[in-house]
Design a protein around this motif. Structure first.
Motif: not given
Length: 266
Positions: A111-116, A181-191
């Motif tokens: 709960n104390d962590l940033d989104e990244e 946001n680019e990082l999140k796109k890369r994660v989604v792109n893995i699937s």
């Protein structure tokens, strides 16, 4: 074979969405109460599980903390690159226990962590789940060794894609809004990069082999209008079959679509 594929990926899904909130024995993996000093099954002494207080660590310090928390996953992954990978499957119970205990510690600070940093932890969780999936497939005596080899290769590709993103967290730099946001796109792109496609025609030629209607294939990479394709099915020579297929042939003979090429642009 479709049944085993479904079981494999359904298992990964439930592993992704279930993380234990209990303490586990460091020796045998048996579930224990939080204040247990000894395992009730093997009597191994247990370290004290003290609740971590909320602390305002610098972002990079917390990032390093997460990397260290799950570094055993990286170490275990390295064993699978050895041709004698079957010799290390017996280590899975120990790794499973380490993951369960690391996850418990992570839950205390989540709960104390940033989104990244939550993204980083999730990347490690899915890496572990892929290794767990490999373990299950390799130990299944009913499965063809060629299919097992294909699962290993496909899983290592999926792990490699995650490792590229994890490496970004090893750099002492912050992510701004656009970079996150680019990082999140890369994660989604893995699937999308690791999707399986069904052969819909009578056959699909992969190198010197043929995949028949109903077989599944995975695209490992794309270069100059050609795809490196891996057959996710039993094989005649008990080894994974992979080879080069023209994209127009892949689209013609499977449910692959030309627009999917976008996901392979690095």
């Amino acid at each position: 074979m479709k049944f085993f594929l479904k079981i494999f990926f359904i298992g990964l899904f439930f592993l992704t969405n279930s993380i234990a909130d209990a303490k586990f024995c460091i020796g045998c993996g048996h579930e224990l109460s939080d204040n247990a000093n000894f395992c009730t099954r093997c009597m191994a002494p247990q370290p004290k599980m003290t609740k971590l207080p909320a602390v305002n660590r610098p972002k990079f310090d917390m990032r390093e903390h997460i990397l260290e928390m799950f570094e055993f996953v990286d170490d275990f992954e390295g064993s699978f690159h050895d041709v004698q990978y079957l010799n290390i499957l017996g280590k899975m119970p120990e790794i499973r226990t380490k993951f369960q205990n690391a996850t418990l510690k992570y839950r205390q600070i989540e709960n104390d962590l940033d989104e990244e940093l939550k993204i980083l932890a999730n990347l490690y969780a899915t890496k572990y789940q892929l290794l767990e999936g490999i373990n299950g497939v390799m130990k299944n005596l009913r499965l063809d060794s060629g299919y097992k080899d294909a699962v290993l290769k496909a899983s290592m590709v999926a792990i490699g894609l995650r490792n590229k993103i994890i490496d970004e967290f090893r750099k002492p730099v912050s992510f701004n809004y656009d970079e996150l946001n680019e990082l999140k796109k890369r994660v989604v792109n893995i699937s999308h990069r690791t999707n399986k496609y069904e052969v819909t025609s009578k056959y699909l030629t992969i190198g010197d082999e043929k995949a028949v209607k109903g077989d599944s294939v995975m695209v490992l990479g794309i270069t100059k209008g050609k795809a490196h394709v891996l057959l996710m099915a039993p094989t005649l020579n008990y080894k994974a079959v992979d080879g080069i297929v023209k994209l127009n042939e892949l689209e013609k003979r499977t449910n692959w679509k030309k627009e999917y090429e976008f996901y392979f642009i690095d």
